[in-house]
Design an enzyme around this catalytic site. Structure first.
Site, PDB file in Angstrom:
ATOM      1  N   THR A 105       1.625  -0.666   1.782  1.00  0.00           N
ATOM      2  CA  THR A 105       3.110  -0.518   1.946  1.00  0.00           C
ATOM      3  C   THR A 105       3.594   0.133   3.032  1.00  0.00           C
ATOM      4  O   THR A 105       2.897   0.665   3.527  1.00  0.00           O
ATOM      5  CB  THR A 105       3.248   0.465   0.677  1.00  0.00           C
ATOM      6  OG1 THR A 105       2.895  -0.320  -0.576  1.00  0.00           O
ATOM      7  CG2 THR A 105       4.687   0.851   0.662  1.00  0.00           C
ATOM      8  N   ASP A 140       9.258  -1.683   1.399  1.00  0.00           N
ATOM      9  CA  ASP A 140       9.398  -3.111   1.568  1.00  0.00           C
ATOM     10  C   ASP A 140       8.722  -3.397  -0.071  1.00  0.00           C
ATOM     11  O   ASP A 140       8.801  -2.738  -0.805  1.00  0.00           O
ATOM     12  CB  ASP A 140       8.119  -3.276   2.657  1.00  0.00           C
ATOM     13  CG  ASP A 140       6.795  -3.204   1.849  1.00  0.00           C
ATOM     14  OD1 ASP A 140       5.893  -3.961   1.677  1.00  0.00           O
ATOM     15  OD2 ASP A 140       6.407  -1.985   1.520  1.00  0.00           O
ATOM     16  N   ARG A 146       6.103  -6.048  -0.657  1.00  0.00           N
ATOM     17  CA  ARG A 146       5.003  -6.680  -0.897  1.00  0.00           C
ATOM     18  C   ARG A 146       3.579  -6.188  -1.423  1.00  0.00           C
ATOM     19  O   ARG A 146       3.601  -4.869  -0.992  1.00  0.00           O
ATOM     20  CB  ARG A 146       4.538  -7.203   0.552  1.00  0.00           C
ATOM     21  CG  ARG A 146       3.076  -7.917   0.496  1.00  0.00           C
ATOM     22  CD  ARG A 146       2.682  -8.297   1.964  1.00  0.00           C
ATOM     23  NE  ARG A 146       3.505  -9.471   2.606  1.00  0.00           N
ATOM     24  CZ  ARG A 146       3.251  -9.804   3.873  1.00  0.00           C
ATOM     25  NH1 ARG A 146       2.366  -9.439   4.525  1.00  0.00           N
ATOM     26  NH2 ARG A 146       4.009 -10.896   4.323  1.00  0.00           N
ATOM     27  N   LYS A 190       9.118  -1.192  -5.477  1.00  0.00           N
ATOM     28  CA  LYS A 190       8.226   0.252  -5.042  1.00  0.00           C
ATOM     29  C   LYS A 190       9.063   1.374  -5.235  1.00  0.00           C
ATOM     30  O   LYS A 190       8.554   2.542  -5.161  1.00  0.00           O
ATOM     31  CB  LYS A 190       7.870   0.033  -3.818  1.00  0.00           C
ATOM     32  CG  LYS A 190       6.694  -1.159  -3.501  1.00  0.00           C
ATOM     33  CD  LYS A 190       6.030  -1.098  -2.368  1.00  0.00           C
ATOM     34  CE  LYS A 190       5.535  -2.468  -2.047  1.00  0.00           C
ATOM     35  NZ  LYS A 190       4.570  -2.889  -0.903  1.00  0.00           N
ATOM     36  N   GLY A 215      -0.184   3.040  -2.304  1.00  0.00           N
ATOM     37  CA  GLY A 215      -1.675   2.935  -2.727  1.00  0.00           C
ATOM     38  C   GLY A 215      -1.723   2.213  -4.221  1.00  0.00           C
ATOM     39  O   GLY A 215      -1.298   0.939  -3.889  1.00  0.00           O
ATOM     40  N   SER A 220       0.457   1.915   4.649  1.00  0.00           N
ATOM     41  CA  SER A 220      -0.244   1.273   5.654  1.00  0.00           C
ATOM     42  C   SER A 220       0.843   1.153   6.806  1.00  0.00           C
ATOM     43  O   SER A 220       0.318   1.012   7.870  1.00  0.00           O
ATOM     44  CB  SER A 220      -0.946  -0.194   5.335  1.00  0.00           C
ATOM     45  OG  SER A 220       0.060  -0.809   4.687  1.00  0.00           O
ATOM     46  N   ASP A 244       2.947  -4.731  10.207  1.00  0.00           N
ATOM     47  CA  ASP A 244       1.766  -4.359   9.336  1.00  0.00           C
ATOM     48  C   ASP A 244       1.637  -5.612   8.306  1.00  0.00           C
ATOM     49  O   ASP A 244       2.531  -6.011   7.802  1.00  0.00           O
ATOM     50  CB  ASP A 244       2.103  -3.030   8.698  1.00  0.00           C
ATOM     51  CG  ASP A 244       1.173  -2.698   7.474  1.00  0.00           C
ATOM     52  OD1 ASP A 244       1.441  -2.368   6.467  1.00  0.00           O
ATOM     53  OD2 ASP A 244      -0.274  -2.825   7.920  1.00  0.00           O
ATOM     54  N   SER A 294       2.387  -4.971   4.587  1.00  0.00           N
ATOM     55  CA  SER A 294       3.796  -4.829   4.064  1.00  0.00           C
ATOM     56  C   SER A 294       4.629  -6.147   4.597  1.00  0.00           C
ATOM     57  O   SER A 294       4.256  -6.904   5.506  1.00  0.00           O
ATOM     58  CB  SER A 294       4.412  -3.661   5.038  1.00  0.00           C
ATOM     59  OG  SER A 294       3.824  -2.585   4.862  1.00  0.00           O
TER      60      SER A 294
END
Lengths: 273, 235
Positions: free
Chosen positions: A40, A56, A58, A72, A86, A168, A205, A208
């Site tokens: 994330t 985000d 995803r 999220k 996580g 991430s 990233d 994400s």
């Protein structure tokens, strides 16, 4: 009368009972099942009137995108929201549980919940599970003592910060914050900066992607801007359909099986009048 | 519940088949302050006397009508501390229901769970029955509802009910005044008049409490200023 040994109810926290057996199994080559991670980018910052959270949308399962538009940013209290990175199941379960506990606490005290209360409930729970509850959270809210922003790590440690990123994509987002953050941002500038930071995570990233969710919390009012930005619109299949002409696909081999016609002649009785 | 030396129930049957402890619990309720509830077409109102033991008690700190969920409120007659324990357990049960089913608990379910707790205390070791009757008012998808739960654990849905010291007069008054298509405001007026019937002394916003819920599904306790307005309308 002899008092039998009383079985105490389990007090919660990580149970070490199966650790030795699990170690033995992994040595024998057993692979533990994987979990769906949110891979994330989540961020939060404090602006002049309160707190802005961003995330985000995803959710990944290894190299596959499991959910293209997941939520999220979780509700904790009317004035407190929490972004989770996580393992998706862990962040959902732990935020739901603490949100429930905060509601009970509000009934008992007849007061608005404080961010520090949510923080302490989260960190005590995560610590008692020794990092096995893989939830990295950005918790933000506005209460009677002012606006607050905290990060919570899976082992139970916390930080209190004016701006924070986790997940991430946190390095990509932090790069944006470090260069552009200043104290006393206005609401528009704050939302703009949060959007930029999340987009930085989305584009740089792999874990994400998809859309940007924003949540603006001020004294007395919370605005949950779901899908505030959609930088990855889906291009849909052409509605005119596709034509598959001969020669478009390479023929590797041909096998023709003729169907045999089987006809049976049956001696029939003459039809009755 | 109860330690091993008291694993037997203190509530036992009498030869005539009655549970005397529950009868006595109902006496405790019957000597408590009057409270009542009225179900209107578009909401529910519950009200109670709030007679404090002395003028020195800080009356703003006492709240008899409590919230169990945002759309369910409760009032009691009988022993205050017992009602606190029940309200606390019910709040927790409502939260657990939400976490399990991700649905806000329907009024009937919450009433049933509260009644189950009260019944358990009539059949467990080392405990006594609760000395309260509860009036639970809520508004959910099935509309406005009013339930009364007794120390035995039995519950009924009522259109209008009263409990406590002045129960018989109050119920007679309600029977005469109640109509099916009452609006919430009329119900509040009727509740005030019913309370006034058996009230010792002068009724005011300082010695009664009113809670109501209407189609907005948010239970709230009226402020003393609002109660004064309603009282003025009733005079």
């Amino acid at each position: 009368m002899e008092k039998a040994r009383v079985d105490l109810p389990p007090k919660g926290g990580f149970s070490f009972d199966l650790c030795r057996r699990n170690e033995m199994l992994t040595k024998k080559g057993l692979q533990l099942p994987g979990f769906r991670k949110t891979g994330t980018t989540i961020v939060g910052l404090i602006f002049e009137d309160g707190v802005i959270l961003g995330a985000d949308t995803r959710a990944t399962e290894g190299p596959i995108v499991a959910d293209k538009n997941c939520e999220k940013i979780h509700y904790m209290a009317p004035n407190i929201y929490c972004c989770g990175a996580g393992t998706a199941a862990d962040t959902e379960a732990v935020t739901d549980m603490v949100s429930s506990q905060l509601q009970l606490h509000r009934y008992a005290t007849r007061r608005e919940s404080r961010v520090i209360t949510a923080l302490t409930l989260l960190k005590s729970h995560l610590f008692s599970y020794q990092g096995h509850v893989s939830a990295a959270l950005v918790l933000g809210g506005v209460d009677i003592t002012g606006p607050h922003l905290h990060t919570v790590y899976p082992h139970g440690s916390t930080d209190t910060l004016p701006f924070a990123t986790m997940g991430s994509g946190s390095l990509a987002a932090m790069a944006v914050f470090e260069s552009k953050y200043k104290e006393g941002l206005t609401r528009e500038d704050g939302i703009q900066l949060v959007g930029e930071a999340i987009c930085s995570g989305i584009f740089n990233d792999l874990g994400s992607g998809s859309n940007v969710d924003v949540c603006v919390i001020t004294k007395g009012k919370t605005d949950y801007l779901r899908n505030h930005q959609l930088p990855n619109p889906r291009t849909y299949i052409s509605s005119r359909g596709y034509s598959f002409d001969r020669g478009h696909t390479e023929v590797l081999s041909t096998k023709i099986t003729p169907l045999k016609l089987k006809a049976e002649v049956v001696e029939n009785d003459a039809m009755e009048e | 519940m109860g330690d091993s030396q008291y694993s037997f129930s203190l509530t036992t049957f009498s030869p005539s088949g009655k549970l005397v402890q529950i009868e006595h619990a109902l006496m405790a309720v019957g000597s408590g302050q009057t409270s009542l509830g009225i179900k209107a077409a578009n909401g529910v109102v519950i009200a109670t006397e709030k007679k404090l033991p002395s003028i020195l008690v800080d009356e703003a700190s006492v709240q008899k009508i409590q919230l169990m969920t945002p759309n369910i409120g409760v009032v009691y007659s009988g022993m205050g501390p017992d009602s606190r324990v029940l309200v606390r357990k019910s709040r927790k049960q409502a939260q657990q229901y939400y976490r399990l089913y991700k649905e806000t608990i329907p009024v009937t379910q919450l009433v049933r769970e509260t009644a189950t707790v009260m019944q358990e205390f009539t059949q467990s070791g080392g405990v006594r029955p609760f000395g309260v009757s509860l009036l639970i008012a809520g508004f959910d998808d099935s509309g406005p509802q009013l339930y009364q739960v007794d120390p035995s654990g039995s519950y009924f849905s009522w259109k209008a009910s009263a409990m406590g010291k002045n129960v018989s007069n109050a119920k007679t008054f309600l029977e005469k005044r109640y109509t099916e298509d009452m609006e919430l405001d009329d119900a509040v007026h009727t509740a005030l008049l019913t309370l006034k019937e058996g009230f010792e002394g002068q009724i005011s916003s300082k010695n009664i409490e009113i809670g109501l819920i209407s189609t907005d599904r948010k239970f709230r306790v009226l402020t003393p200023a609002e109660i004064d307005d309603y009282l003025a309308e009733v005079e």
